[in-house]
Motif scaffolding. Sequence first.
Motif, short mmCIF file in Angstrom:
data_model
loop_
_atom_site.label_atom_id
_atom_site.label_comp_id
_atom_site.label_asym_id
_atom_site.label_seq_id
_atom_site.Cartn_x
_atom_site.Cartn_y
_atom_site.Cartn_z
N GLN A 125 1.23 5.69 0.16
CA GLN A 125 0.57 6.91 0.62
C GLN A 125 1.42 8.11 0.22
N TRP A 130 1.42 -4.27 9.86
CA TRP A 130 2.00 -3.40 8.84
C TRP A 130 3.48 -3.16 9.12
N GLY A 131 4.24 -2.97 8.06
CA GLY A 131 5.59 -2.49 8.22
C GLY A 131 5.59 -1.02 8.65
N GLN A 132 6.75 -0.51 8.95
CA GLN A 132 6.85 0.87 9.44
C GLN A 132 6.79 1.90 8.31
N ASP A 145 -3.66 -6.96 9.24
CA ASP A 145 -3.54 -6.89 10.70
C ASP A 145 -2.17 -6.47 11.20
N VAL A 198 0.87 -1.18 0.00
CA VAL A 198 0.00 0.00 0.00
C VAL A 198 0.91 1.23 0.00
N TYR A 252 4.14 0.88 2.16
CA TYR A 252 3.95 -0.05 3.28
C TYR A 252 3.75 -1.47 2.77
#
Lengths: 123, 107
Positions: free
Chosen positions: A39, A113-115, A111, A37, A95
């Motif tokens: 952003q 996620w990476g940083q 549930d 994902v 991400y």
Amino acid sequence: QVQLVQSGAEVQKPGASVKVSCKVSGYTFTDYYMHWVRQAPGQGLEWMGWINPNSGGTKYAQKFQDWVTMTRDTSITTAYMELNRLRSDDTAVYYCARAKDFLRLGRPAFDYWGQGTLVTVSS
Amino acid sequence: DIQMTQSPSSLSASVGDRVSISCRASQSISSYLNWYQQKPGKAPKLLIFVASSLQSGVPSRFSGSGSGTDFTLTISSLQPEDFATYYCQQTYSNMFTFGGGTKVEIK
């Protein structure tokens, strides 16, 4: 505990490629699909696609079909996302996210996620 | 692709308020709708899956409802740590689109 640890920030020139890694621990890597994902600064979440770490099968959002590649290396429990032909509007935080199918309906939720990895595209 | 529309895009509320956020799908998605919370500089956090199931560890003041095309995330009594941006996500199709987000700010 479950951890997804991503590679560090990158600065790339337009037209270049970038490969972001996502190293997992705390669970069986091949048991859960991995999604990516992104952003853009000040913007919302944009789903890019997934990889099945067991088979290596992938599904990409139509927008990214021709310029993203998702791979994995099961020996080091790491997923990768490579984006080619970078443009300035690819500047974003990327991400990885583990997909869990809580109710076994084939409809997961993310549930863990990476940083996040900031990729900056600038000449 | 299925489009997800959230409303409002932002809202101001006070601690203790009841807050509702709407998410509408461009076609029926049954109950395949998740909600996430994101704070600045952090990864999103799963709150609700399959429209109304509360993720483990999430406070019970968060609840989700709806099916078909219309869904709602409700915070029964807003707490200081709830000021964040909230996103819905559909998983009905194999393109897991997100809504545009709703920013909840302090009044």
